[in-house]
Design a protein around this motif. Structure first.
Motif, short mmCIF file in Angstrom:
data_model
loop_
_atom_site.label_atom_id
_atom_site.label_comp_id
_atom_site.label_asym_id
_atom_site.label_seq_id
_atom_site.Cartn_x
_atom_site.Cartn_y
_atom_site.Cartn_z
N TRP A 179 37.19 67.21 22.47
CA TRP A 179 36.62 65.93 22.05
C TRP A 179 37.80 65.02 21.76
O TRP A 179 38.50 65.19 20.77
N ILE A 180 38.06 64.09 22.65
CA ILE A 180 39.17 63.16 22.47
C ILE A 180 38.59 61.81 22.04
O ILE A 180 37.65 61.31 22.65
N LEU A 181 39.15 61.28 20.98
CA LEU A 181 38.70 59.99 20.46
C LEU A 181 39.81 58.98 20.66
O LEU A 181 40.96 59.22 20.28
N ARG A 224 41.58 69.64 30.98
CA ARG A 224 42.53 68.82 31.75
C ARG A 224 41.89 67.51 32.21
O ARG A 224 42.55 66.47 32.23
N HIS A 225 40.62 67.56 32.58
CA HIS A 225 39.93 66.34 32.99
C HIS A 225 39.82 65.38 31.81
O HIS A 225 40.08 64.18 31.95
N ALA A 226 39.47 65.90 30.63
CA ALA A 226 39.37 65.06 29.42
C ALA A 226 40.72 64.41 29.12
O ALA A 226 40.80 63.21 28.84
N GLN A 227 41.79 65.20 29.19
CA GLN A 227 43.13 64.67 28.94
C GLN A 227 43.51 63.63 29.99
O GLN A 227 44.10 62.60 29.66
N ALA A 228 43.18 63.89 31.24
CA ALA A 228 43.49 62.95 32.32
C ALA A 228 42.74 61.63 32.12
O ALA A 228 43.29 60.55 32.35
N LEU A 229 41.48 61.71 31.68
CA LEU A 229 40.71 60.50 31.40
C LEU A 229 41.39 59.69 30.29
O LEU A 229 41.57 58.47 30.41
N ALA A 230 41.76 60.37 29.20
CA ALA A 230 42.43 59.68 28.09
C ALA A 230 43.75 59.08 28.54
O ALA A 230 44.05 57.91 28.24
N MET A 284 44.81 57.87 18.91
CA MET A 284 44.06 58.89 19.64
C MET A 284 44.04 60.15 18.80
O MET A 284 45.02 60.48 18.14
N GLU A 285 42.92 60.85 18.84
CA GLU A 285 42.77 62.14 18.15
C GLU A 285 42.21 63.16 19.13
O GLU A 285 41.47 62.80 20.05
N GLY A 286 42.54 64.43 18.92
CA GLY A 286 41.92 65.52 19.66
C GLY A 286 42.47 65.80 21.05
O GLY A 286 41.90 66.60 21.79
#
Length: 128
Positions: A87-89, A56-62, A79-81
């Motif tokens: 791993w979000i790019l 959720r933190h990774a998604q919130a950052l993206a 955006m990928e991932g």
């Protein structure tokens, strides 16, 4: 019929790197790093890496970076991932941003892959 071309803000890569670093820092990304890869990477000028505490933190950052790009009228390509969030790019054209969950960052070692590049100084306050 004329189609109106979207005009995005022209911003120097180094300034965009600083903005993205500040946005990631604002949302408590871990160990934000940027590597100048001009001349060694065919698809980008800078590779950025940031850590996230979980999916959720990774998604919130993206989400936050994309929201701020839209507000600032700065172009991004894709955006990928996102769904898995491990791993979000984010492809910002001249910058590739990798957002890793903390436990995956060392495994993929993106900074190590681009060790020939030059580490960039970011004007953000290191977190304790």
């Amino acid at each position: 019929m004329k189609t109106k071309a979207k005009k995005f803000k022209q911003i120097e890569t180094v300034d965009k790197v600083q903005l993205v670093a500040e946005w990631l820092d604002e949302k408590q990304a871990n160990e934000i790093a940027a590597v100048d890869v001009q001349g060694i990477c065919p698809i980008a000028e800078v590779v950025m890496v940031a850590g996230a505490k979980g999916m959720r933190h990774a998604q919130a950052l993206a989400d936050f970076v994309l929201k701020r790009l839209a507000e600032e009228n700065i172009e991004y390509l894709g955006m990928e991932g996102y769904k898995a969030g491990e791993w979000i790019l984010l492809d910002l054209n001249d910058i590739i941003v990798h957002i890793f969950q903390d436990e995956n960052r060392g495994f993929y070692n993106v900074e190590g892959l681009w060790s020939e590049g030059t580490r960039m100084e970011l004007n953000i306050t290191p977190q304790e």
